[in-house]
Motif scaffolding. Structure first.
Motif, PDB file in Angstrom:
ATOM      1  N   ARG A 132       0.813  -1.212   0.000  1.00 52.49           N
ATOM      2  CA  ARG A 132       0.000   0.000   0.000  1.00 52.49           C
ATOM      3  C   ARG A 132       0.845   1.259   0.000  1.00 52.49           C
ATOM      4  O   ARG A 132       0.521   2.233  -0.667  1.00 52.49           O
ATOM      5  N   LEU A 133       1.902   1.223   0.761  1.00 53.12           N
ATOM      6  CA  LEU A 133       2.681   2.459   0.859  1.00 53.12           C
ATOM      7  C   LEU A 133       3.438   2.774  -0.429  1.00 53.12           C
ATOM      8  O   LEU A 133       3.884   3.898  -0.641  1.00 53.12           O
ATOM      9  N   THR A 134       3.562   1.791  -1.285  1.00 53.83           N
ATOM     10  CA  THR A 134       4.249   2.066  -2.546  1.00 53.83           C
ATOM     11  C   THR A 134       3.271   2.111  -3.710  1.00 53.83           C
ATOM     12  O   THR A 134       3.661   2.162  -4.867  1.00 53.83           O
ATOM     13  N   LEU A 135       2.011   2.067  -3.400  1.00 55.92           N
ATOM     14  CA  LEU A 135       0.990   2.057  -4.430  1.00 55.92           C
ATOM     15  C   LEU A 135       0.854   3.439  -5.062  1.00 55.92           C
ATOM     16  O   LEU A 135       0.860   4.455  -4.374  1.00 55.92           O
ATOM     17  N   THR A 136       0.731   3.459  -6.361  1.00 59.13           N
ATOM     18  CA  THR A 136       0.419   4.708  -7.026  1.00 59.13           C
ATOM     19  C   THR A 136      -1.050   5.007  -6.793  1.00 59.13           C
ATOM     20  O   THR A 136      -1.911   4.201  -7.126  1.00 59.13           O
ATOM     21  N   VAL A 137      -1.309   6.140  -6.235  1.00 61.72           N
ATOM     22  CA  VAL A 137      -2.704   6.483  -5.982  1.00 61.72           C
ATOM     23  C   VAL A 137      -3.339   6.937  -7.286  1.00 61.72           C
ATOM     24  O   VAL A 137      -2.893   7.906  -7.897  1.00 61.72           O
ATOM     25  N   PRO A 138      -4.365   6.214  -7.735  1.00 58.40           N
ATOM     26  CA  PRO A 138      -4.967   6.563  -9.022  1.00 58.40           C
ATOM     27  C   PRO A 138      -5.548   7.963  -8.961  1.00 58.40           C
ATOM     28  O   PRO A 138      -6.194   8.343  -7.993  1.00 58.40           O
ATOM     29  N   GLY A 139      -5.327   8.719  -9.976  1.00 60.22           N
ATOM     30  CA  GLY A 139      -5.899  10.057 -10.035  1.00 60.22           C
ATOM     31  C   GLY A 139      -5.037  11.113  -9.373  1.00 60.22           C
ATOM     32  O   GLY A 139      -5.281  12.294  -9.491  1.00 60.22           O
ATOM     33  N   SER A 140      -4.027  10.684  -8.686  1.00 60.91           N
ATOM     34  CA  SER A 140      -3.171  11.676  -8.039  1.00 60.91           C
ATOM     35  C   SER A 140      -1.905  11.869  -8.863  1.00 60.91           C
ATOM     36  O   SER A 140      -1.527  11.026  -9.652  1.00 60.91           O
ATOM     37  N   THR A 141      -1.280  12.967  -8.686  1.00 61.95           N
ATOM     38  CA  THR A 141      -0.098  13.222  -9.492  1.00 61.95           C
ATOM     39  C   THR A 141       1.170  13.292  -8.658  1.00 61.95           C
ATOM     40  O   THR A 141       2.208  12.778  -9.051  1.00 61.95           O
ATOM     41  N   LEU A 168       5.393  14.287  18.880  1.00 66.13           N
ATOM     42  CA  LEU A 168       5.463  13.968  17.447  1.00 66.13           C
ATOM     43  C   LEU A 168       6.833  14.322  16.888  1.00 66.13           C
ATOM     44  O   LEU A 168       7.322  15.429  17.094  1.00 66.13           O
ATOM     45  N   ARG A 169       7.443  13.380  16.203  1.00 66.18           N
ATOM     46  CA  ARG A 169       8.781  13.646  15.691  1.00 66.18           C
ATOM     47  C   ARG A 169       8.789  14.889  14.816  1.00 66.18           C
ATOM     48  O   ARG A 169       7.840  15.155  14.067  1.00 66.18           O
ATOM     49  N   GLU A 170       9.877  15.596  14.859  1.00 68.30           N
ATOM     50  CA  GLU A 170       9.939  16.904  14.211  1.00 68.30           C
ATOM     51  C   GLU A 170      10.008  16.825  12.689  1.00 68.30           C
ATOM     52  O   GLU A 170       9.614  17.755  11.997  1.00 68.30           O
ATOM     53  N   ASP A 171      10.567  15.713  12.216  1.00 68.53           N
ATOM     54  CA  ASP A 171      10.868  15.664  10.786  1.00 68.53           C
ATOM     55  C   ASP A 171       9.711  15.208   9.888  1.00 68.53           C
ATOM     56  O   ASP A 171       9.920  14.700   8.797  1.00 68.53           O
ATOM     57  N   VAL A 172       8.469  15.372  10.353  1.00 66.76           N
ATOM     58  CA  VAL A 172       7.326  15.038   9.492  1.00 66.76           C
ATOM     59  C   VAL A 172       6.381  16.228   9.402  1.00 66.76           C
ATOM     60  O   VAL A 172       6.267  17.018  10.340  1.00 66.76           O
ATOM     61  N   GLY A 173       5.723  16.337   8.245  1.00 73.20           N
ATOM     62  CA  GLY A 173       4.761  17.410   8.034  1.00 73.20           C
ATOM     63  C   GLY A 173       3.382  16.838   7.770  1.00 73.20           C
ATOM     64  O   GLY A 173       3.199  15.607   7.684  1.00 73.20           O
ATOM     65  N   ALA A 174       2.419  17.721   7.617  1.00 77.32           N
ATOM     66  CA  ALA A 174       1.043  17.276   7.404  1.00 77.32           C
ATOM     67  C   ALA A 174       0.928  16.476   6.111  1.00 77.32           C
ATOM     68  O   ALA A 174       0.147  15.517   6.005  1.00 77.32           O
ATOM     69  N   GLY A 175       1.706  16.868   5.114  1.00 74.77           N
ATOM     70  CA  GLY A 175       1.670  16.155   3.835  1.00 74.77           C
ATOM     71  C   GLY A 175       2.043  14.693   4.016  1.00 74.77           C
ATOM     72  O   GLY A 175       1.430  13.795   3.442  1.00 74.77           O
ATOM     73  N   ASP A 176       3.049  14.444   4.839  1.00 74.59           N
ATOM     74  CA  ASP A 176       3.433  13.060   5.105  1.00 74.59           C
ATOM     75  C   ASP A 176       2.261  12.264   5.661  1.00 74.59           C
ATOM     76  O   ASP A 176       1.961  11.157   5.204  1.00 74.59           O
ATOM     77  N   LEU A 177       1.628  12.836   6.621  1.00 74.13           N
ATOM     78  CA  LEU A 177       0.531  12.114   7.261  1.00 74.13           C
ATOM     79  C   LEU A 177      -0.610  11.831   6.297  1.00 74.13           C
ATOM     80  O   LEU A 177      -1.111  10.702   6.216  1.00 74.13           O
ATOM     81  N   LEU A 178      -0.998  12.850   5.578  1.00 79.96           N
ATOM     82  CA  LEU A 178      -2.187  12.682   4.738  1.00 79.96           C
ATOM     83  C   LEU A 178      -1.953  11.716   3.584  1.00 79.96           C
ATOM     84  O   LEU A 178      -2.815  10.901   3.260  1.00 79.96           O
ATOM     85  N   VAL A 179      -0.787  11.804   2.991  1.00 81.05           N
ATOM     86  CA  VAL A 179      -0.516  10.865   1.907  1.00 81.05           C
ATOM     87  C   VAL A 179      -0.432   9.445   2.461  1.00 81.05           C
ATOM     88  O   VAL A 179      -0.990   8.503   1.884  1.00 81.05           O
ATOM     89  N   ALA A 180       0.220   9.299   3.568  1.00 79.98           N
ATOM     90  CA  ALA A 180       0.374   7.958   4.137  1.00 79.98           C
ATOM     91  C   ALA A 180      -0.981   7.356   4.517  1.00 79.98           C
ATOM     92  O   ALA A 180      -1.251   6.185   4.228  1.00 79.98           O
ATOM     93  N   VAL A 181      -1.814   8.143   5.128  1.00 79.10           N
ATOM     94  CA  VAL A 181      -3.109   7.593   5.511  1.00 79.10           C
ATOM     95  C   VAL A 181      -3.923   7.246   4.275  1.00 79.10           C
ATOM     96  O   VAL A 181      -4.635   6.239   4.232  1.00 79.10           O
ATOM     97  N   SER A 182      -3.789   8.055   3.226  1.00 74.98           N
ATOM     98  CA  SER A 182      -4.470   7.734   1.976  1.00 74.98           C
ATOM     99  C   SER A 182      -4.038   6.369   1.479  1.00 74.98           C
ATOM    100  O   SER A 182      -4.862   5.518   1.140  1.00 74.98           O
ATOM    101  N   ARG A 183      -2.758   6.174   1.464  1.00 75.83           N
ATOM    102  CA  ARG A 183      -2.262   4.922   0.906  1.00 75.83           C
ATOM    103  C   ARG A 183      -2.588   3.729   1.793  1.00 75.83           C
ATOM    104  O   ARG A 183      -2.936   2.656   1.308  1.00 75.83           O
ATOM    105  N   LEU A 184      -2.451   3.910   3.064  1.00 76.26           N
ATOM    106  CA  LEU A 184      -2.683   2.760   3.947  1.00 76.26           C
ATOM    107  C   LEU A 184      -4.146   2.343   3.988  1.00 76.26           C
ATOM    108  O   LEU A 184      -4.478   1.242   4.405  1.00 76.26           O
TER     109      LEU A 184
END
Lengths: 216, 216, 216, 216
Positions: free
Chosen positions: A165-174, B150-166
């Motif tokens: 999942r973490l390496t999955l290309t999210v469809p529709g995202s760029t 929360l570790r300093e070296d992560v941003g909101a983008g990290d979280l949101l993309v990761a949750v999307s993928r997982l």
DNA sequence: TATGAATGAGGCTTCATTCAT
DNA sequence: AATGAATGAAGCCTCATTCAT
């Protein structure tokens, strides 16, 4: 001769040009699947491979068969690298990490995580390749567990699905193609896998047997 | 009146039955997208919603419009729950966790992570909804960072993309619908987010601005 | 080789069977358009041509392209016949008459009069064909005027629009397919074109430039 | 009362607002048909008339019925004007000309020439209206023939079909809406109808009986 | 009565797969 | 063996017509 073996030894050897085409198609298919998902138009694959569309069908009777062999292709490579990690890496958790990051490089997720997940494994060839991969994985896991670095409450199934999942290309995202992002997330995930566990997980450890194909 | 407001106040209020259908379609669409990805056949959506296919088009002139409104629908809910977490949860990291797990419940990943990712945000309604969500998210993150958990070296983008993928449904797989699995992985991921960091991450923290749409 | 030239020399030569299908489709399309207007279902064209619907799309990516090539087809023929009339007919008015009646035989009207009228002429091929046709037409007209047989107050635009309309299949009507009727009306119209004029016409002579496409 | 008569006296009188709607729809339909052909979307007609689509269906059960009544509408007007021409015009050819040009003003062609041609004349009302129109037309023709100004080899059918076509909106064309052009062509055609004939026509004079509906 | 909404059939177009050169 | 071409099924969307408020 060699090519015969490589294909499983079940058929007559391919002519040199045919073998080259076959290889090109597999490579093109992997790329195409990674970029556009498993529903890529096969004409697109043919175009990338620089062959006519019908040639794809000559080598792989249908889409499933093509996927099948792409997976074998990938499987062989990640198994080999996992094997290397197993042999050359002193630290068991490091070895596990390497395997996971290497798998990510192959974009296993973009390949539907088919390897680790529920692919219809009817071909003996793929089944064997899958077994080899799973065996190494289990071994890596066992050592990491034994070393006390890997939290007890996770199984191989957890790892393989998560990496998919973490390496999955999210469809529709760029933006999501960014592989650096995937590396970051895998690293965070690996950190979460270390002992001592910082939380209690819901459910039970997922083992490989739990990933058996339940489709159709 | 109220329904007018709920729909953004831009149109005449819908008749009771039409509003019911509209709702049904949105619900069916969300489920269908979660299960089959954003390319689901709209006829499939219609079938699930128990309406004729043309009815889908009456409410949503094209596929994009439907996606659009599904996202608004989801966005509103997760924002509200995030808001609740922000307000009622004492522990900042706990609040962040709740938001993430709640988002997972909505299968944001199956929805292409469109909310957090690169959806073409042309509708003012969606843009506003997205802004509301991102604002709460930033706030949750800021507090977690401030609390030192929360570790300093992560941003909101990290979280949101990761949750999307997982939480993404892996296309072609069947077992992966198991939401327990997703919960487990999110939990592990959250554990990896805690201080002290157990490794150094490659690249830089990904912020929301980095997720801006780069398509076309 | 020759077929390549015939198609404009822009592509690889077609295989024999493909060329046959292409021709069949063009013929079927011309008939279908003549009978049912330019909005005929392309499935209908396919049926008439005896090919699968997708074959139409392989040869002509969209409806416009098909129309385009039908027009080129027709254009070439009527230009040739006009040329013959120009060369072999002694009497200038007779030559003009022949061109007009020949055009009628091709059902130019049923083809939307697209040739003489406002077709969106973006293809170089069609543009060239149209130019050839218009050039011959102007020449025929000039000679007829010069001979003193053709009334002074008409231009090429008048003729081409009128012939389009008089040969148009009236949608919804059935008897109007009778080509004898069209011949009769064209003949009457031609009689009205002779000198001396029997009335004064409203407006001004319509020239070809006046027919330029004003759409969009 | 009057409206009852106008509708044929077969139904209960319409409420005032209903009658107004009915009228609006007929007017809108005529315009829409003239502009876009007989296949206009009925929703388009409803929009132009400023009523809901279902209201169209309340008044006219199907598309054919609407066309039907539009024709009655037009028929009444051109019959009346033809009648006036018959009564007030001294010169018989002039009277015929007036009728033809008046018909053109009503865009009879755009209405599919349905009046003069092969409309399925099942309604007694339209049949009667058509009869009235044809009767006047025949009378105008008879007088013009009797006066020696109209060539002998043409019948009413020739005239009506020709005027239909010359006033037809060419589908897909844009410039052809120019009514001046139509007037010019009709005038030329009329000139060709005068004695002495300048050529011999192929076929035989077309009479009204020849235009009988042969469809279905 | 008038209307917005719902519907199914049908046309357009793409694509996986098969055929013929 | 390789290929371009052909095909039918399936998805998208529109529109004439019917339904329910």
């Amino acid at each position: 001769m060699e090519s015969t073996i490589a294909r499983g030894g079940t058929r007559a050897p391919l002519r040199a040009d045919a073998a080259r085409n076959r290889e090109r198609i597999l490579v093109a298919a992997r790329e195409a699947i990674v970029e556009q998902g498993p529903d890529v138009a096969l004409d697109e694959v043919a175009r990338r491979a620089g062959v006519g569309n019908a040639t794809v069908y000559r080598h792989f009777p249908d889409r499933e068969s093509l996927l099948h062999h792409v997976l074998i292709h990938v499987s062989d490579r990640i198994t080999q690298r996992a094997q290397e990690a197993l042999e050359s890496e002193r630290d068991p958790f490091e070895a596990l990490s390497r395997m996971i990051l290497d798998s990510a490089d192959e974009r296993v997720g973009g390949l539907c995580g088919l390897l680790s997940l529920s692919v219809d494994v009817h071909g003996a060839e793929l089944a064997a390749g899958r077994q080899r991969f799973l065996k190494v994985t289990e071994e890596l896991l066992a050592r990491a567990h034994a070393s006390g670095q890997l939290r007890e409450d996770v199984g191989a199934g957890d790892l393989l699905v998560a990496v998919s999942r973490l390496t999955l290309t999210v469809p529709g995202s760029t933006c999501a193609h960014d592989s650096t992002l995937a590396r970051r997330h895998l690293q965070i995930f690996l950190d979460g896998l270390r002992t001592p566990p910082r939380s209690q997980l819901p459910g039970n450890p997922t083992h490989l047997a739990d990933l058996k194909d339940e489709s159709r």
